[in-house]
Each structure stands twice: as C-alpha cells, then as structure tokens.
Design an enzyme around this catalytic site. Structure first.
Site, PDB file in Angstrom:
ATOM      1  N   CYS A  37       0.875  -1.183   0.000  1.00 12.31           N
ATOM      2  CA  CYS A  37       0.000   0.000   0.000  1.00 12.31           C
ATOM      3  C   CYS A  37       0.898   1.215   0.000  1.00 12.31           C
ATOM      4  O   CYS A  37       1.734   1.363  -0.877  1.00 12.31           O
ATOM      5  CB  CYS A  37      -0.976  -0.034   1.165  1.00 12.31           C
ATOM      6  SG  CYS A  37      -0.219  -0.060   2.800  1.00 12.31           S
ATOM      7  N   ARG A  94      -2.221  -0.911   5.531  1.00 11.04           N
ATOM      8  CA  ARG A  94      -3.408  -1.395   4.811  1.00 11.04           C
ATOM      9  C   ARG A  94      -3.105  -2.731   4.135  1.00 11.04           C
ATOM     10  O   ARG A  94      -3.967  -3.612   4.033  1.00 11.04           O
ATOM     11  CB  ARG A  94      -3.853  -0.371   3.758  1.00 11.04           C
ATOM     12  CG  ARG A  94      -4.556   0.831   4.343  1.00 11.04           C
ATOM     13  CD  ARG A  94      -4.915   1.834   3.259  1.00 11.04           C
ATOM     14  NE  ARG A  94      -3.771   2.612   2.808  1.00 11.04           N
ATOM     15  CZ  ARG A  94      -3.802   3.523   1.847  1.00 11.04           C
ATOM     16  NH1 ARG A  94      -4.943   3.763   1.202  1.00 11.04           N
ATOM     17  NH2 ARG A  94      -2.737   4.210   1.518  1.00 11.04           N
TER      18      ARG A  94
END
Lengths: 282, 107
Positions: free
Chosen positions: A233, A238
């Site tokens: 990410c 994430r």
C-alpha cells in the site's frame, strides 16, 4: 484454515475480557483514542513509538520487540487479541508483526474499535498495567515480508496486489484522502499490480467479509491463486489487512507484505512506474 | 493535539485548524458536521466514497461532530455511521473548501 484460529467476534471478546491468558491490545498510530476510552483491561501499543525504530526506517528488531513485550507484560504463552482504529489497519500490521516474530497465539478482534463503539460496548479510561514478563521472540520470519529487490523481480511474474484506493493506484492521489497530498515521491503503481483496495475485504462496520466473498473479489480482479503474492500500500499497514485476508483467512500459502510499500517504491531511482487505471506491462 | 501527520495513515484530529502547509489553490478540502436532528454527533465514522462508490477514506468526527477530507475535484459520497443511526449525501467538490451538512437518523 479456520477463522476461529485468527479472528474473534466482539461477542466472544466481551465474554472473555477477564479470561486468564488472554491479553487485549489496542494498536493505533495515534493513541489518543485509547486514552479517551479502551476495552476494559486492554493495554496499548503505539504503532510509531513502540513498533518503529526511532532512527532507521525499519521496525524494531528482535531484542527491541522482546524488551517491549516483556515490559508491557505479554508472555509467550498468552493469547493476544489485537484491535484498533482505522478498520484494524494498525492492528493487522501488529498481527503480521507478532507472526513475524513467531508469537504462537494471536488473533484480531473482528470489526476492531469501530464495531465495538457502534455496538455501544464498554470502554473505560482506567490505566492498565500488567506484571513484567521475560518474553522471547523468534528470528524474524521473512517468508511473510517482502523487500524492494524482490518486489522489482516480481513484476510480471508474481501476483502484485496494490491495496490502496483506485485514485492512489492510478496516480491521481498520493495519500489517503484524509491527509494532505503534497509529498516528494512519484505517483502511480508497480507495473502489473492489480488494484484490490483493502476496503473490499471489509464490511462497512469493519468486520471481514466471508471467505466466499473474499475469494470472489480477488478472483474477479485477476488474482491467480496458484502464484506467490506480494501485497503493498503506502506504508504497509493497509496491506497487512489484505495480507491477513489472503494468508490467514483464505489460507493462500505464499503471501508477503511489502512494508516499504509505495513510499519506498515511489522514491526509487530507475524502477518502472505505471500510471492510470490499468495494471500496465512488465 | 495530533495535528496532521503526513508520515502516517491514522486519521488526524478533525477539529485542528487546517495546517499552514495546505495550499487551498491545489487541495480539495471536503469538510462539515454530522448532526442527528440539530445535535452534532461526536465519534461518528464518516466514510468518503468515490464516484464509483468505492471506499476512499474514513475519519472519526471531533467533539463538535466535525470531519475533513483532502480529496480531488469530482463527485463524492459521504456516509456516516453512528450510534444514533446512519446517513449519506452525495456532493460535487472543486478545489478549495467544500462545506457539507451530513444528517444521521435511526433506520
């Protein structure tokens, strides 16, 4: 792989707040949320202050991790239940990290802080301290961590999954939309990476979707389940969420998190970058 | 005060003034207050969805119910989840500051 081995529901958590050998840990980037009210008995870990090296761009080493967990009172035999804000991004990062250092029993609280709050479950401001332990970590398991050279070599051969939002993937935004956008590195994505935003793996209340739904989402995006996978990410939290979905929930055997992610790749000299909504050519 | 920390991904303090480094000639700021009836709703989860309905970002409202996003010009949907109920609204944003009123109510 059974979900019960890696994920607990809010109902289970509320019934097991005082269970012996179970430690609740809130993980956030900004711990003011914890200070304003946390799950009863939960201790806190600060993603930046506790888990990142203060000088080098890396996370804490084995000795630092052992010192941290010993000081916070987590034993090797404890079942650690992680939760946090931002739909469990930082809790998922910590989960990956506990696995990297070989902790036996670690689980995520499904839905994290958000579901707990929306359900109106108890939050307290009490200071929590646990007696110190003698924690021993294992050598880092790099079979779940990708470094930059391996990412460049994976272009066109492994599954590369960019889990940022479509606008970040295409190069229209450099950061999530709750942050200012001006930054030094280039925008775009790693050529041949498919874009499956982390959020597709989660319901609105922050809980994970079912395995059937998850498998369909990745298959539709062109993900080849027979190949090794690297998820990335912007700064690696994430993509920890997606790593959890692919490796822990769906049970795909070879999935790595590239924690250097776009802030590293997008600053490298001489590597290919793709712009726009398509994966691009190798 | 946490302020705005561009090194991380955590949601910054939604009540903090816009940092001086934010250039409103370049940034598209979407901001507003979540209300249930006339009352601001602190601690609501506000989700920013793009024109295709895809999740883009989420913040938690301040004590005064405020939220703020740094987006790009275009059409966006704002969806709020709270103990008082949920709600959404669709807006069109341009560079500069776009103010949004977001109401929640029990289903």
């Amino acid at each position: 792989m059974s979900r019960d081995n890696v994920l607990v529901s809010a109902d289970w958590a509320e019934k097991n707040l005082d269970a012996p050998g179970v430690v609740f840990v809130e993980v956030d980037e900004d711990t003011t949320a914890y200070d304003a009210g946390h799950i009863p008995g939960a201790i806190k870990l600060d993603w930046k202050k506790d888990l990142q090296d203060p000088v080098r761009r890396d996370f804490v080493n084995k000795q630092q991790f052992e010192a941290l967990l010993s000081e916070r009172g987590i034993a090797n035999s404890d079942t650690v239940i992680l939760y946090g804000g931002n739909n469990n991004w930082f809790a998922a990062y910590a989960y990956w990290y506990f696995k990297l250092y070989g902790h036996e029993s670690v689980k995520l609280l499904d839905g994290g802080r958000k579901k707990w709050e929306l359900d109106n479950r108890p939050l307290v401001k009490d200071a929590v301290s646990r007696p110190a332990t003698q924690y021993t970590a294992k050598q880092p398991d790099v079979s779940i961590r990708a470094f930059r050279d391996e990412v460049v070599a994976a272009i066109g051969t492994k599954n590369l999954v960019d889990v940022r939002s479509p606008d970040e993937y295409a190069g229209r935004l450099l950061a999530p939309a709750h942050l200012p956008q001006e930054q030094a590195q280039r925008a775009g994505h790693i050529p041949t990476a498919v874009n499956v935003p982390w959020s597709k793996a989660a319901n609105e209340d922050g809980t994970f979707k079912s395995n059937e739904e998850l498998a369909a989402i990745y298959a539709e995006a062109g993900f080849d389940a027979s190949k090794p996978t690297i998820a990335y990410c912007r700064i690696g939290e994430r993509s920890s969420h997606t790593w959890f979905a692919l490796h822990e929930l769906l049970g795909y055997p070879d999935v790595k998190n590239y924690d250097g992610s776009w802030t590293e790749y997008g600053s490298l000299v001489g590597v290919p970058v793709a712009l726009g909504d398509e994966p691009g050519e190798a | 005060m946490a302020g705005v920390d561009v090194a991380g991904c955590g949601a910054p303090d939604q009540a903090a003034p816009l940092p001086a480094s934010v250039d409103l000639a370049k940034e598209t700021v979407i901001t507003g207050v979540v209300r249930a009836g006339d009352e601001p709703v602190p601690g609501a989860y506000v989700r920013l969805l793009d024109a295709g309905g895809e999740f883009t970002a989420e913040v938690v409202t301040s004590a005064a119910g405020e939220f703020r996003f740094f987006a790009a010009p275009g059409k966006w949907t704002l969806r709020a989840l709270s103990r008082q109920g949920n709600g959404d609204t669709t807006i069109s944003a341009d560079r500069g500051v776009t103010q949004v009123a977001l109401a929640v109510a029990a289903d």
